[in-house]
Design a protein around this motif. Structure first.
Motif, PDB file in Angstrom:
ATOM      1  N   PRO A   1      35.781  42.370  95.902  1.00  0.00           N
ATOM      2  CA  PRO A   1      36.017  41.139  96.661  1.00  0.00           C
ATOM      3  C   PRO A   1      34.751  40.637  97.350  1.00  0.00           C
ATOM      4  O   PRO A   1      33.822  41.404  97.619  1.00  0.00           O
ATOM      5  CB  PRO A   1      37.073  41.554  97.685  1.00  0.00           C
ATOM      6  N   SER A   2      34.743  39.340  97.644  1.00  0.00           N
ATOM      7  CA  SER A   2      33.614  38.741  98.367  1.00  0.00           C
ATOM      8  C   SER A   2      34.084  37.449  99.005  1.00  0.00           C
ATOM      9  O   SER A   2      35.216  37.015  98.821  1.00  0.00           O
ATOM     10  CB  SER A   2      32.442  38.481  97.409  1.00  0.00           C
ATOM     11  N   PHE A   3      33.190  36.808  99.757  1.00  0.00           N
ATOM     12  CA  PHE A   3      33.540  35.551 100.411  1.00  0.00           C
ATOM     13  C   PHE A   3      33.742  34.455  99.358  1.00  0.00           C
ATOM     14  O   PHE A   3      32.945  34.358  98.406  1.00  0.00           O
ATOM     15  CB  PHE A   3      32.444  35.131 101.385  1.00  0.00           C
ATOM     16  N   PRO A   4      34.764  33.632  99.498  1.00  0.00           N
ATOM     17  CA  PRO A   4      35.064  32.594  98.497  1.00  0.00           C
ATOM     18  C   PRO A   4      33.899  31.657  98.206  1.00  0.00           C
ATOM     19  O   PRO A   4      33.703  31.235  97.070  1.00  0.00           O
ATOM     20  CB  PRO A   4      36.248  31.837  99.115  1.00  0.00           C
ATOM     21  N   ARG A   5      33.093  31.330  99.231  1.00  0.00           N
ATOM     22  CA  ARG A   5      32.002  30.383  99.042  1.00  0.00           C
ATOM     23  C   ARG A   5      30.730  31.023  98.519  1.00  0.00           C
ATOM     24  O   ARG A   5      29.756  30.332  98.230  1.00  0.00           O
ATOM     25  CB  ARG A   5      31.698  29.672 100.370  1.00  0.00           C
ATOM     26  N   SER A   6      30.729  32.336  98.374  1.00  0.00           N
ATOM     27  CA  SER A   6      29.540  33.024  97.862  1.00  0.00           C
ATOM     28  C   SER A   6      29.346  32.711  96.374  1.00  0.00           C
ATOM     29  O   SER A   6      30.317  32.562  95.631  1.00  0.00           O
ATOM     30  CB  SER A   6      29.675  34.536  98.039  1.00  0.00           C
ATOM     31  N   TYR A   7      28.094  32.600  95.980  1.00  0.00           N
ATOM     32  CA  TYR A   7      27.818  32.473  94.547  1.00  0.00           C
ATOM     33  C   TYR A   7      28.256  33.764  93.857  1.00  0.00           C
ATOM     34  O   TYR A   7      27.973  34.862  94.343  1.00  0.00           O
ATOM     35  CB  TYR A   7      26.332  32.233  94.296  1.00  0.00           C
ATOM     36  N   PHE A   8      28.940  33.641  92.738  1.00  0.00           N
ATOM     37  CA  PHE A   8      29.364  34.851  92.032  1.00  0.00           C
ATOM     38  C   PHE A   8      28.155  35.579  91.448  1.00  0.00           C
ATOM     39  O   PHE A   8      28.025  36.802  91.569  1.00  0.00           O
ATOM     40  CB  PHE A   8      30.366  34.499  90.922  1.00  0.00           C
ATOM     41  N   PHE A   9      27.267  34.842  90.816  1.00  0.00           N
ATOM     42  CA  PHE A   9      26.075  35.457  90.236  1.00  0.00           C
ATOM     43  C   PHE A   9      24.957  35.431  91.290  1.00  0.00           C
ATOM     44  O   PHE A   9      24.223  34.457  91.424  1.00  0.00           O
ATOM     45  CB  PHE A   9      25.657  34.719  88.960  1.00  0.00           C
ATOM     46  N   ARG A  10      24.886  36.525  92.035  1.00  0.00           N
ATOM     47  CA  ARG A  10      23.917  36.636  93.130  1.00  0.00           C
ATOM     48  C   ARG A  10      23.283  38.024  93.098  1.00  0.00           C
ATOM     49  O   ARG A  10      23.819  38.961  92.502  1.00  0.00           O
ATOM     50  CB  ARG A  10      24.621  36.409  94.471  1.00  0.00           C
ATOM     51  N   HIS A  11      22.151  38.126  93.747  1.00  0.00           N
ATOM     52  CA  HIS A  11      21.416  39.395  93.791  1.00  0.00           C
ATOM     53  C   HIS A  11      22.036  40.314  94.842  1.00  0.00           C
ATOM     54  O   HIS A  11      22.209  39.926  96.004  1.00  0.00           O
ATOM     55  CB  HIS A  11      19.942  39.142  94.104  1.00  0.00           C
ATOM     56  N   ASP A  12      22.380  41.516  94.421  1.00  0.00           N
ATOM     57  CA  ASP A  12      23.019  42.474  95.335  1.00  0.00           C
ATOM     58  C   ASP A  12      22.010  43.124  96.278  1.00  0.00           C
ATOM     59  O   ASP A  12      22.374  43.599  97.350  1.00  0.00           O
ATOM     60  CB  ASP A  12      23.755  43.558  94.544  1.00  0.00           C
TER      61      ASP A  12
ATOM     62  N   PRO B   1      24.361  27.823  80.293  1.00  0.00           N
ATOM     63  CA  PRO B   1      23.775  28.789  81.244  1.00  0.00           C
ATOM     64  C   PRO B   1      23.550  28.208  82.629  1.00  0.00           C
ATOM     65  O   PRO B   1      23.852  28.850  83.642  1.00  0.00           O
ATOM     66  CB  PRO B   1      22.450  29.172  80.569  1.00  0.00           C
ATOM     67  N   GLY B   2      23.021  26.967  82.704  1.00  0.00           N
ATOM     68  CA  GLY B   2      22.750  26.349  83.995  1.00  0.00           C
ATOM     69  C   GLY B   2      24.010  26.060  84.791  1.00  0.00           C
ATOM     70  O   GLY B   2      23.981  26.007  86.023  1.00  0.00           O
ATOM     71  N   GLU B   3      25.131  25.884  84.090  1.00  0.00           N
ATOM     72  CA  GLU B   3      26.402  25.649  84.771  1.00  0.00           C
ATOM     73  C   GLU B   3      26.980  26.960  85.300  1.00  0.00           C
ATOM     74  O   GLU B   3      27.539  27.002  86.404  1.00  0.00           O
ATOM     75  CB  GLU B   3      27.402  25.010  83.802  1.00  0.00           C
ATOM     76  N   LEU B   4      26.828  28.020  84.504  1.00  0.00           N
ATOM     77  CA  LEU B   4      27.457  29.288  84.866  1.00  0.00           C
ATOM     78  C   LEU B   4      26.859  29.883  86.132  1.00  0.00           C
ATOM     79  O   LEU B   4      27.582  30.419  86.988  1.00  0.00           O
ATOM     80  CB  LEU B   4      27.331  30.282  83.702  1.00  0.00           C
ATOM     81  N   VAL B   5      25.546  29.824  86.298  1.00  0.00           N
ATOM     82  CA  VAL B   5      24.921  30.463  87.457  1.00  0.00           C
ATOM     83  C   VAL B   5      25.288  29.771  88.769  1.00  0.00           C
ATOM     84  O   VAL B   5      25.063  30.331  89.843  1.00  0.00           O
ATOM     85  CB  VAL B   5      23.378  30.502  87.323  1.00  0.00           C
TER      86      VAL B   5
END
Length: 380
Positions: free
Chosen positions: A268-279, A222-226
């Motif tokens: 789509p989103s910015f490449p450097r953005s965290y995937f798991f982020r608050h919308d 879990p800690g790696e995925l986030v």
């Protein structure tokens, strides 16, 4: 002889410097009745002041004795305390802060603060096996054996660093810490699926997707995925790249086509953005901020409570439970490849033989016991 006793005072009669007579005082060679009342010892880089001649003489004799037995170290007498455990531990933590993950550094900082509380500015050369053993005895009732073992590894690494920097000549002996790890509660695939369905109903889509991935990709914690970013999901080659793994190395994890399609639904989103982020931003959380380490677990607990499932944490209910369920289809060695464990010891604790496997063993033993052997009795 090396070193000497001196004074800043001069003879009040002739103005000459006072000199050590090597017996009882620092006095004027021309007027012996003129003696010093304050003294300083110079020995190599060591300088120390004294109010009486006997004190200065004992200190100088001690330094010469240490020199003769080859144990003299001028650093032990510096006012900056370069051999202080507290000072050296702080220097080591400064090095570690730039070389390990934040979570790992926090653990190291916690361990070293406990050691600083115990040893403070004590000379590092004076800390031996007995001191280290007493330190662990002090904490063994408050901390788990796993935490004690981690703390032992940290302290051992610290002393090894001191050897490399030539602060000490060898690492002191360390006590053995026997680790007794508790097994996590696991669940069957049907229960796991029920929890996932409840998460899908109540949580944001990405929360459900992340926990689904934890159930599927048993190599990911879990800690790696986030901590993955948009650019870490390679849709063309079908990989998730884990750059913040437990070992510190990049871990490429193959993913399924169905999850590539689910990922594409997030847009789509910015490449450097965290995937798991608050919308959205609310409750002190900024829009676009990455999920915290406990965010998946928060929704997991809520879903478990809703469908009345108790005692199953996120790690045990996803990664552990999925690995045990795979025993029906794959060998332990194959499952070990899937979890990407690097050591058998870690995997053996992680993977348990299922109850059905044990029952099969017991059944075979029972079937073998059904063969009755009759012992013929003979008269004597």
């Amino acid at each position: 002889m090396k070193g000497g006793i001196y004074t800043d005072q001069k003879c009040s009669v002739c103005g000459h410097n006072l000199k050590d007579d090597g017996k009882k005082a620092v006095r004027c060679p021309l007027h012996p009745q003129q003696v010093a009342t304050s003294f300083r010892v110079h020995f190599d880089r060591v300088k120390r002041r004294f109010k009486s001649y006997p004190e200065a003489q004992r200190f100088l004799t001690g330094l010469r004795y240490k020199t003769d037995e080859d144990t003299f170290d001028a650093r032990e007498y510096s006012s900056k305390k370069p051999l202080s455990f507290a000072n050296l531990a702080s220097s080591w933590l400064t090095v570690k802060e730039d070389t390990v993950k934040k979570s790992s550094y926090n653990n190291l900082h916690n361990y070293m603060m406990k050691a600083i509380d115990a040893w403070g500015h004590r000379n590092i050369k004076e800390i031996g096996f007995a001191d280290i053993e007493d330190f662990f005895i002090l904490h063994r009732k408050k901390l788990s054996s796993k935490t004690l073992s981690n703390m032992r590894s940290a302290l051992h690494d610290f002393f090894n660093w001191l050897v490399k920097r030539e602060v000490i000549s060898k690492i002191p002996n360390f006590p053995v810490i026997k680790v007794q790890l508790a097994y996590r509660q696991i669940i069957g695939k049907e229960t796991q699926q029920a929890i996932l369905e409840e998460i899908y109903r109540i949580a944001p889509f990405k929360v459900w997707l992340g926990i689904k991935w934890l159930c599927t990709y048993i190599a990911i914690r879990p800690g790696e995925l986030v901590q993955i970013r948009e650019q870490d999901i390679d849709t063309e080659n079908r990989y998730i790249y884990i750059h913040h793994s437990k070992t510190g190395e990049t871990k490429p994890v193959p993913i399924l086509d169905e999850d590539i399609e689910l990922y594409k639904q997030t847009g789509p989103s910015f490449p450097r953005s965290y995937f798991f982020r608050h919308d959205t931003g609310k409750g002190g959380i900024s829009q676009g901020q990455e999920y915290g380490d406990k965010y998946f677990y928060k929704w997991w607990k809520k879903a478990c409570k809703n469908i009345e499932i108790e005692g199953v944490d996120l790690y045990g209910g996803t990664r552990h439970s999925s690995a045990v369920a795979l025993r029906k289809h794959f060998s332990p060695e194959q499952i070990k490849q899937g979890t990407m464990h690097q050591t058998n010891k870690a995997f053996e604790r992680y993977f348990r033989i299922g109850s059905d496997d044990i029952r099969s063993i017991y059944q075979q033993a029972s079937d073998s016991a059904k063969t009755v052997t009759h012992i013929q009795k003979t008269k004597i």
